[in-house]
Design an enzyme around this catalytic site. Structure first.
Site, short mmCIF file in Angstrom:
data_model
loop_
_atom_site.label_atom_id
_atom_site.label_comp_id
_atom_site.label_asym_id
_atom_site.label_seq_id
_atom_site.Cartn_x
_atom_site.Cartn_y
_atom_site.Cartn_z
N ASP A 74 -6.39 -7.08 3.79
CA ASP A 74 -7.54 -6.43 3.16
C ASP A 74 -8.47 -7.50 2.57
OD1 ASP A 74 -9.07 -4.26 2.15
OD2 ASP A 74 -8.12 -4.51 0.19
N ASP B 229 -3.03 -17.91 0.27
CA ASP B 229 -4.08 -18.49 -0.58
C ASP B 229 -4.72 -19.71 0.10
OD1 ASP B 229 -1.68 -19.88 -0.86
OD2 ASP B 229 -1.94 -20.30 -3.00
N TYR C 164 0.82 -1.21 0.00
CA TYR C 164 0.00 0.00 0.00
C TYR C 164 0.86 1.27 0.00
CZ TYR C 164 -4.76 -1.78 0.73
OH TYR C 164 -6.00 -2.35 0.57
N ASP D 103 -12.23 -9.12 4.32
CA ASP D 103 -13.53 -9.06 3.63
C ASP D 103 -14.14 -10.46 3.56
OD1 ASP D 103 -13.58 -6.34 3.17
OD2 ASP D 103 -14.06 -6.54 1.04
N LYS E 102 3.01 -15.19 1.66
CA LYS E 102 3.30 -16.04 0.51
C LYS E 102 4.81 -16.27 0.46
CE LYS E 102 1.15 -16.98 -2.89
NZ LYS E 102 0.68 -18.34 -3.34
C1 IPM Z 1 -10.44 -1.32 3.96
C2 IPM Z 1 -10.70 -0.65 2.65
C3 IPM Z 1 -9.56 0.33 2.40
C4 IPM Z 1 -8.32 -0.47 2.19
C5 IPM Z 1 -9.80 1.33 1.27
C6 IPM Z 1 -11.08 2.10 1.44
C7 IPM Z 1 -8.63 2.28 1.15
O1 IPM Z 1 -10.87 -1.57 1.65
O2 IPM Z 1 -10.29 -0.63 4.99
O3 IPM Z 1 -10.40 -2.56 3.98
O4 IPM Z 1 -8.04 -0.96 1.08
O5 IPM Z 1 -7.57 -0.64 3.15
MG MG Z 2 -10.96 -3.58 2.34
#
Ligand code: IPM
Ligand code: MG
Length: 369
Positions: free
Chosen positions: A250, A226, A142, A254, A193
């Site tokens: 990230d 993975d 990032y 999710d 990884k």
């Molecule tokens: C998260 C989001 C952020 C990220 C974005 C909004 C910059 O997806 O907090 O998971 O990628 O970290």
């Molecule tokens: Mg995210």
């Protein structure tokens, strides 16, 4: 002693709506529990861009550095898609994370019993699920240099990002994962990884070093990211704490979030070094985004943002009992069948609005006294 201070950054989309409900909760703790915060509010993301031409002004950044904790709603929206990369709403959030040095991002994936039917997995795989993902938040691909889009001098272009981790960056986030594990089920699984990336090899070695030298009592395992993603959906309850880098974190968070049935329920804490007052630098935000499709309609689920405030009570202000009280209040509301639209099946009755949901949590808090 001065009151502890909070800076509220509602942001964009549903951010302001859900934050209004959090304000009710903050007021309740003030009136009924004598827990008083000095609360300020400011702009971030698209809202800040509209007002100041930048997704986070220097003044707001300075305020964030001066308070005990920041509460953020959400940033972004289709209106801002056309903006230059450097002023996109997300840059405001990334600046906060970087300048506050919030290296440890705690993302719990917890399945509320009342919501087990909403998971895309079989109910028995997720009932009682309680995972903590610790995501490194201030380094890796990032932020690594070099980065950019350059000409290849043959008529094409090259997009570049750099995955980069130092010993110190890995060790400090590993420590925060081990510390958490000790207060939970004492198990950490580290994901990278190492089979294809040198930064992954270093990650694995340094996490192992921290374990062997400082936390030998905690059970440590390693997985390729993975395979970890696959195990998360195959047998999620095998995990206690997962520690991983910025990008894998990230994605994996999710994925873990969806196991629980609704993104509308999940809070997060981003913590940095401990300040002079003994509190960590901290920012709390829901895992969900700005949900522009439902913004302004009173449909948003405020629970993730409310539970983020519960995390603030626990991790910034050492009020674990009050945090549990708030978490139980949210659970009670769900168990009583009061739910926003994202938590309802077609055959269920009328959905609660954002405001009704917030009010119901306040009532459940009241009943907890
Ligand atoms: C998260 C989001 C952020 C990220 C974005 C909004 C910059 O997806 O907090 O998971 O990628 O970290
Ligand atoms: Mg995210």
């Amino acid at each position: 002693m001065p009151n502890p201070s909070l800076l509220i950054l509602p942001g964009d989309g549903i951010g302001p709506e859900v934050m209004t409900e959090v304000r009710k909760i903050i007021d309740w703790f003030d009136r009924k529990r004598g827990i008083r915060f000095d609360v300020g509010e400011d702009l971030v993301g698209g809202a800040a861009y509209d007002a100041h031409g930048t997704p986070l002004s220097d003044e707001t950044m300075a305020r964030a550095m001066a308070v005990d904790a920041v509460l953020l709603g959400a940033v972004g929206g289709p209106k801002y898609d056309v903006l230059d990369f450097s002023v996109k709403p997300e840059r405001g959030l990334l600046r906060l994370r970087k300048e506050m040095d919030l290296f440890s991002n705690l993302r719990p994936a917890q399945c509320f019993d009342a919501l087990a039917d909403f998971s895309s997995l079989k109910k028995e795989l997720v009932t009682g699920l309680d995972i903590m993902i610790v995501r490194e938040l201030t380094s890796g691909i990032y932020f690594g240099e070099p980065r950019g889009i350059i000409d290849d001098n043959e008529g094409g272009r090259i997009g570049i990002n750099t995955q980069r981790y130092t010993t110190n960056e890995i060790r400090r986030v590993a420590r925060s994962a081990f510390e958490l594990a000790r207060r939970r089920n004492n198990r950490v699984c580290s994901m990278e990884k190492a089979n294809v990336m040198e930064s992954g090899i270093l990650w694995r070695e340094e996490v192992q070093w921290v374990h062997d030298n400082e936390y030998p009592d905690v059970e440590l395992s390693h997985m390729y990211a993975d395979a970890g993603a696959m195990q998360l959906v195959r047998q999620p309850k095998q995990f206690d704490v997962i520690v991983t880098d910025n990008l894998f974190g990230d994605l994996l968070s999710d994925c873990a979030a969806m196991l629980t049935g609704s993104l509308g329920m999940l809070p997060s804490a981003s913590l940095g070094v401990v300040m002079e007052n003994g509190r960590p630098r901290a920012l709390y935000e829901p895992v969900h985004g700005s949900a522009p499709d439902i913004a302004g309609q009173g449909k948003a689920n405020p629970c993730a943002c409310i539970l983020s405030f519960a995390m603030a009570l626990r991790y910034s202000f050492d009020l674990g009992d009050e945090a549990s009280r708030l978490e139980r209040a949210v659970e009670t509301v769900l168990a009583n069948g009061i739910r926003t639209a994202d938590l309802m099946m077609a055959e269920d009755g009328k959905a609660a609005s954002t405001t009704e949901m917030g009010d119901a949590v306040v009532q459940a808090l009241e009943a907890s006294l």
